[in-house]
Design a protein around this motif. Structure first.
Motif, PDB file in Angstrom:
ATOM      1  N   ARG A 111       0.828  -1.207   0.000  1.00  0.00           N
ATOM      2  CA  ARG A 111       0.000   0.000   0.000  1.00  0.00           C
ATOM      3  C   ARG A 111       0.866   1.262   0.000  1.00  0.00           C
ATOM      4  O   ARG A 111       0.449   2.299  -0.503  1.00  0.00           O
ATOM      5  CB  ARG A 111      -0.914   0.013   1.222  1.00  0.00           C
ATOM      6  CG  ARG A 111      -1.902  -1.138   1.292  1.00  0.00           C
ATOM      7  CD  ARG A 111      -2.650  -1.109   2.621  1.00  0.00           C
ATOM      8  NE  ARG A 111      -3.437   0.104   2.751  1.00  0.00           N
ATOM      9  CZ  ARG A 111      -3.903   0.580   3.914  1.00  0.00           C
ATOM     10  NH1 ARG A 111      -3.641  -0.070   5.043  1.00  0.00           N
ATOM     11  NH2 ARG A 111      -4.610   1.684   3.951  1.00  0.00           N
ATOM     12  N   MET A 113       4.410   3.233  -0.994  1.00  0.00           N
ATOM     13  CA  MET A 113       5.586   3.309  -1.852  1.00  0.00           C
ATOM     14  C   MET A 113       6.469   4.440  -1.347  1.00  0.00           C
ATOM     15  O   MET A 113       6.013   5.574  -1.180  1.00  0.00           O
ATOM     16  CB  MET A 113       5.174   3.572  -3.306  1.00  0.00           C
ATOM     17  CG  MET A 113       6.318   3.562  -4.295  1.00  0.00           C
ATOM     18  SD  MET A 113       5.685   3.669  -6.010  1.00  0.00           S
ATOM     19  CE  MET A 113       7.188   3.499  -6.948  1.00  0.00           C
ATOM     20  N   PRO A 154       0.284  -7.126   1.847  1.00  0.00           N
ATOM     21  CA  PRO A 154       0.340  -5.751   1.328  1.00  0.00           C
ATOM     22  C   PRO A 154       0.039  -4.689   2.366  1.00  0.00           C
ATOM     23  O   PRO A 154       0.569  -3.575   2.299  1.00  0.00           O
ATOM     24  CB  PRO A 154      -0.712  -5.759   0.216  1.00  0.00           C
ATOM     25  CG  PRO A 154      -0.796  -7.180  -0.220  1.00  0.00           C
ATOM     26  CD  PRO A 154      -0.579  -7.983   1.026  1.00  0.00           C
ATOM     27  N   TYR A 159       7.193  -0.793  -0.509  1.00  0.00           N
ATOM     28  CA  TYR A 159       7.895  -0.887  -1.790  1.00  0.00           C
ATOM     29  C   TYR A 159       8.747   0.373  -1.920  1.00  0.00           C
ATOM     30  O   TYR A 159       8.251   1.493  -1.754  1.00  0.00           O
ATOM     31  CB  TYR A 159       6.893  -0.989  -2.934  1.00  0.00           C
ATOM     32  CG  TYR A 159       7.526  -1.223  -4.294  1.00  0.00           C
ATOM     33  CD1 TYR A 159       7.978  -2.484  -4.655  1.00  0.00           C
ATOM     34  CD2 TYR A 159       7.657  -0.188  -5.209  1.00  0.00           C
ATOM     35  CE1 TYR A 159       8.550  -2.712  -5.907  1.00  0.00           C
ATOM     36  CE2 TYR A 159       8.222  -0.396  -6.459  1.00  0.00           C
ATOM     37  CZ  TYR A 159       8.666  -1.669  -6.804  1.00  0.00           C
ATOM     38  OH  TYR A 159       9.229  -1.880  -8.035  1.00  0.00           O
ATOM     39  N   PRO A 195       0.296   2.333  -5.650  1.00  0.00           N
ATOM     40  CA  PRO A 195       0.176   2.328  -4.184  1.00  0.00           C
ATOM     41  C   PRO A 195      -0.990   3.198  -3.736  1.00  0.00           C
ATOM     42  O   PRO A 195      -1.568   3.959  -4.519  1.00  0.00           O
ATOM     43  CB  PRO A 195       1.514   2.931  -3.741  1.00  0.00           C
ATOM     44  CG  PRO A 195       1.867   3.878  -4.846  1.00  0.00           C
ATOM     45  CD  PRO A 195       1.398   3.210  -6.106  1.00  0.00           C
ATOM     46  N   GLU A 196      -1.310   3.113  -2.450  1.00  0.00           N
ATOM     47  CA  GLU A 196      -2.342   3.963  -1.881  1.00  0.00           C
ATOM     48  C   GLU A 196      -1.763   5.271  -1.348  1.00  0.00           C
ATOM     49  O   GLU A 196      -2.458   6.291  -1.324  1.00  0.00           O
ATOM     50  CB  GLU A 196      -3.070   3.229  -0.757  1.00  0.00           C
ATOM     51  CG  GLU A 196      -3.850   2.015  -1.225  1.00  0.00           C
ATOM     52  CD  GLU A 196      -4.568   1.322  -0.085  1.00  0.00           C
ATOM     53  OE1 GLU A 196      -4.777   1.957   0.972  1.00  0.00           O
ATOM     54  OE2 GLU A 196      -4.918   0.134  -0.238  1.00  0.00           O
TER      55      GLU A 196
END
Length: 263
Positions: A111, A113, A154, A159, A195-196
């Motif tokens: 979620r 980045m 996730p 990430y 991503p969120e």
């Protein structure tokens, strides 16, 4: 030497010597064409014309080299994007001076980045972002709010990538031209990961992603958006190692991030 100085006997001896050598006739004052006979000149030979060799076929025109925006947009997945970045010729001098293309690390389904600036010496050696002392501190910071780049879930994963995939010589700050050349790849990277939330780490990432001249001091701890995606910035771990007193501000930023992720 004048001919009058020779005796008759000497002249006869010279003539006989010329005859022995094959000179059997006198040479006139005007050159004679030995290929022609009196009254019946030999046909004049003209050089034979050979057919001209066909000109080599012109090579088909090479298509104009695509710019970074076109190359990035054509990448359908992360593997294609990594390959395109590795082969990108726009920053050939920078790329060939680095040991590795540092693409990303962590779970692409995360979620969150995280975007840093450029690889350092340790990252260049390993080909992974944030693994030196700064990376170790970043891992501890994220772990404090329940996140990890090793997580498979996730919801707990991270990430991580950088604005630039190659280490600038001497760990200098990336130039504006270098960042601009790679920006389309970074935007495509974000699109593919989807991503969120984005976390920008350090001034270089802030200036690149927010297209501002502001540094991290003015932008940290404030929510903003990039194409509808919520973004927050915080101090680079290297700055926290140099000035530990700023860790309190970084912790406040992380708590804001956790609150946003928790919904």
């Amino acid at each position: 030497m004048q001919i009058e100085s020779f005796t008759h006997a000497e002249l006869v001896a010279a003539l006989e010597w010329q005859l022995e050598c094959g000179a059997d006739e006198a040479i006139g004052e005007v050159p004679a064409n030995r290929f022609e006979t009196a009254g019946n000149p030999a046909p004049r030979q003209t050089p034979r014309r050979t057919a001209a060799a066909p000109a080599p076929a012109a090579a088909p025109p090479r298509p104009a080299a695509s710019g970074p925006a076109e190359v990035a947009a054509a990448c359908a997945d992360l593997a294609a994007l990594k390959a395109a970045m590795t082969e990108f010729e726009g920053l050939a001098a920078l790329r060939t001076g680095a040991r590795s293309t540092v693409f990303a690390d962590g779970n692409p389904a995360a979620r969150l980045m995280v975007i840093g600036e450029a690889p350092g010496r340790e990252e260049d050696r390993a080909g992974l972002p944030f693994i030196g002392r700064s990376g170790q501190l970043l891992d501890r910071m994220l772990a404090a709010i329940g996140l990890s780049r090793q997580a498979e879930d996730p919801a707990a994963a991270v990430y991580i990538t950088n604005t630039l995939p190659w280490r600038p010589p001497g760990n200098r700050e990336p130039s504006a031209d270098e960042v601009a050349a790679m920006l389309p790849f970074l935007h495509r990277h974000i699109e593919l990961v989807a991503p969120e939330v984005l976390l920008l780490v350090g001034s270089s990432a802030v200036r690149t992603m927010l297209q501002t001249s502001d540094g991290i001091t003015r932008r940290r701890g404030k929510w903003t958006e990039i194409a509808g995606l919520p973004v927050i910035a915080t101090w680079h771990p290297a700055a926290l190692l140099r000035d530990p007193i700023r860790k309190r501000e970084a912790w406040a930023d992380l708590l804001m991030l956790k609150e946003r992720l928790d919904g």
